[in-house]
Design an enzyme around this catalytic site. Structure first.
Site, PDB file in Angstrom:
ATOM      1  N   ASP A  80     -13.560  14.826  -4.309  1.00 51.77           N
ATOM      2  CA  ASP A  80     -14.055  16.263  -4.744  1.00 51.77           C
ATOM      3  C   ASP A  80     -14.819  15.983  -6.159  1.00 51.77           C
ATOM      4  O   ASP A  80     -16.187  15.550  -5.550  1.00 51.77           O
ATOM      5  CB  ASP A  80     -12.398  16.634  -6.240  1.00 51.77           C
ATOM      6  CG  ASP A  80     -12.504  17.597  -5.800  1.00 51.77           C
ATOM      7  OD1 ASP A  80     -13.142  18.859  -6.124  1.00 51.77           O
ATOM      8  OD2 ASP A  80     -11.407  18.117  -5.759  1.00 51.77           O
ATOM      9  N   THR A 119     -11.705   5.313  10.913  1.00 55.73           N
ATOM     10  CA  THR A 119     -11.933   5.328  11.543  1.00 55.73           C
ATOM     11  C   THR A 119     -11.550   6.143  12.754  1.00 55.73           C
ATOM     12  O   THR A 119     -11.712   6.470  13.715  1.00 55.73           O
ATOM     13  CB  THR A 119     -11.306   4.095  12.136  1.00 55.73           C
ATOM     14  OG1 THR A 119      -9.904   4.436  11.572  1.00 55.73           O
ATOM     15  CG2 THR A 119     -11.460   3.274  11.703  1.00 55.73           C
ATOM     16  N   LYS A 149       0.608  -1.445  -0.012  1.00 57.64           N
ATOM     17  CA  LYS A 149       0.174   0.212  -0.066  1.00 57.64           C
ATOM     18  C   LYS A 149       0.901   1.410   0.343  1.00 57.64           C
ATOM     19  O   LYS A 149       1.483   1.355   0.703  1.00 57.64           O
ATOM     20  CB  LYS A 149      -1.162   0.411   1.187  1.00 57.64           C
ATOM     21  CG  LYS A 149      -1.994   1.733   1.269  1.00 57.64           C
ATOM     22  CD  LYS A 149      -2.506   1.236   2.734  1.00 57.64           C
ATOM     23  CE  LYS A 149      -2.250   1.963   4.013  1.00 57.64           C
ATOM     24  NZ  LYS A 149      -2.585   3.229   4.187  1.00 57.64           N
ATOM     25  N   ARG A 177       2.851  -1.026  10.907  1.00 59.77           N
ATOM     26  CA  ARG A 177       4.119  -1.652  11.600  1.00 59.77           C
ATOM     27  C   ARG A 177       4.496  -2.248  12.078  1.00 59.77           C
ATOM     28  O   ARG A 177       5.528  -2.606  12.279  1.00 59.77           O
ATOM     29  CB  ARG A 177       4.033  -0.107  12.547  1.00 59.77           C
ATOM     30  CG  ARG A 177       4.246   1.116  12.701  1.00 59.77           C
ATOM     31  CD  ARG A 177       3.306   2.700  13.451  1.00 59.77           C
ATOM     32  NE  ARG A 177       2.212   2.030  13.549  1.00 59.77           N
ATOM     33  CZ  ARG A 177       1.264   2.992  13.682  1.00 59.77           C
ATOM     34  NH1 ARG A 177       1.519   3.994  14.518  1.00 59.77           N
ATOM     35  NH2 ARG A 177      -0.326   2.966  13.891  1.00 59.77           N
TER      36      ARG A 177
HETATM   37  O1  C5P Z   1       1.262   1.045  11.092  1.00 62.67           O
HETATM   38  P1  C5P Z   1      -0.176   0.290  11.400  1.00 62.67           P
HETATM   39  O2  C5P Z   1      -0.365  -1.254  10.914  1.00 62.67           O
HETATM   40  O3  C5P Z   1      -1.423   0.726  12.012  1.00 62.67           O
HETATM   41  O4  C5P Z   1      -1.136   0.677   9.918  1.00 62.67           O
HETATM   42  C1  C5P Z   1      -2.305   0.807   9.040  1.00 62.67           C
HETATM   43  C2  C5P Z   1      -2.570   1.574   7.496  1.00 62.67           C
HETATM   44  O5  C5P Z   1      -3.874   1.794   7.473  1.00 62.67           O
HETATM   45  C3  C5P Z   1      -2.064   3.112   8.268  1.00 62.67           C
HETATM   46  O6  C5P Z   1      -0.954   3.339   6.710  1.00 62.67           O
HETATM   47  C4  C5P Z   1      -3.048   3.952   8.531  1.00 62.67           C
HETATM   48  O7  C5P Z   1      -2.742   4.769   7.674  1.00 62.67           O
HETATM   49  C5  C5P Z   1      -3.860   2.762   7.243  1.00 62.67           C
HETATM   50  N1  C5P Z   1      -5.137   3.329   7.749  1.00 62.67           N
HETATM   51  C6  C5P Z   1      -6.049   2.910   8.549  1.00 62.67           C
HETATM   52  N2  C5P Z   1      -7.640   3.349   8.897  1.00 62.67           N
HETATM   53  C7  C5P Z   1      -8.027   3.517   8.066  1.00 62.67           C
HETATM   54  C8  C5P Z   1      -7.778   3.902   7.556  1.00 62.67           C
HETATM   55  C9  C5P Z   1      -6.247   3.585   6.511  1.00 62.67           C
HETATM   56  O8  C5P Z   1      -4.986   2.468   9.288  1.00 62.67           O
HETATM   57  N3  C5P Z   1      -9.437   3.578   8.709  1.00 62.67           N
END
Ligand code: C5P
Length: 232
Positions: free
Chosen positions: A64, A119, A32, A211
């Protein structure tokens, strides 16, 4: 495309991203690319990662007027990404325009999924800032329904919402779920989390994991563990 683990490559530069992907040697995980990396490096980062043989979810969350989104999606489609996304709040008209823009002359197109409510938005902000007075779950399901009626392929949602989205929109409607953590791992700033095994149980189609993989001592082992729990 079947179920898969998508690694959120939330790095500030191409150099750091490539250094990370080099660790995977022969493996080609689904990646991603979010706003940070895309805005830092531009479309070239997409071409580079694609050229290495990875599938790409380009997470730019467009929102948009329909005509602008349609034209922007046509540009993203030419980048040959596999999944891209937008905000369902942009209306069904915007979602339909996005699909049109995304469709290539040969009729193929990347998958298109919608963000329902972020979220990070809680019930209080929903009511007092956005002036939406329905419960969050109802809003999420209504927006998912709008995306489905606009012929999108699925939504980004919490794994806690995945089963309900499938009930409302059908089993074929994709649920792409971030907020995944190992049972013995650090939650970081994510609050409502599930393990890869639990995400599998509730029917998530793709888990987006950042992460727990990118910050792991051994990212390849962490990725393999995600795959084993989610798919194996
Ligand atoms: O590091 P982590 O596992 O928390 O990363 C989750 C990824 O998913 C990040 O790129 C975050 O921006 C994205 N994301 C999220 N919650 C959402 C939409 C996208 O954590 N509702």
């Amino acid at each position: 495309m079947g179920k898969d683990v998508i690694i959120a490559c939330d790095f500030p530069s191409a150099a750091q991203t490539m250094e990370f992907l080099d660790k995977f040697q022969g493996r080609k995980p689904f990646v991603k690319i979010g706003m940070e990396l895309f805005y830092a490096e531009g479309p070239e980062i997409v071409r580079q990662i694609k050229a290495r043989g990875h599938k790409i979810f380009l997470d730019l969350k467009l929102h948009d007027i329909p005509n602008t989104v349609k034209k922007a999606m046509a540009v993203l489609s030419r980048l040959d990404v596999d999944i891209c996304n937008l905000h369902a709040a942009g209306t069904a008209e915007m979602m339909r325009a996005a699909l049109e823009g995304l469709t290539r002359p040969d009729g193929t197109r990347p998958l298109l999924i919608a963000v329902t409510q972020l979220t990070s938005t809680n019930q209080d902000a929903l009511e007092h800032e956005l002036l939406i007075h329905s419960p969050m779950e109802e809003v999420v399901m209504a927006y998912a329904g709008n995306a489905k009626r606009a012929c999108l392929d699925g939504v980004v949602c919490s794994p806690l919402e995945a089963a309900r989205v499938h009930e409302v929109c059908g089993q074929d409607f994709l649920t792409v779920t971030p907020g995944v953590r190992f049972a013995d791992g650090d939650k970081g700033d994510q609050k409502r989390v599930m393990t890869p095994a639990q995400a599998k149980k509730v029917g998530s189609d793709y888990i987006v994991v950042g992460r727990p993989i990118t910050a792991a001592e051994d990212p390849v082992a962490a990725y393999e563990r995600c795959l084993a729990e989610f798919i194996g």
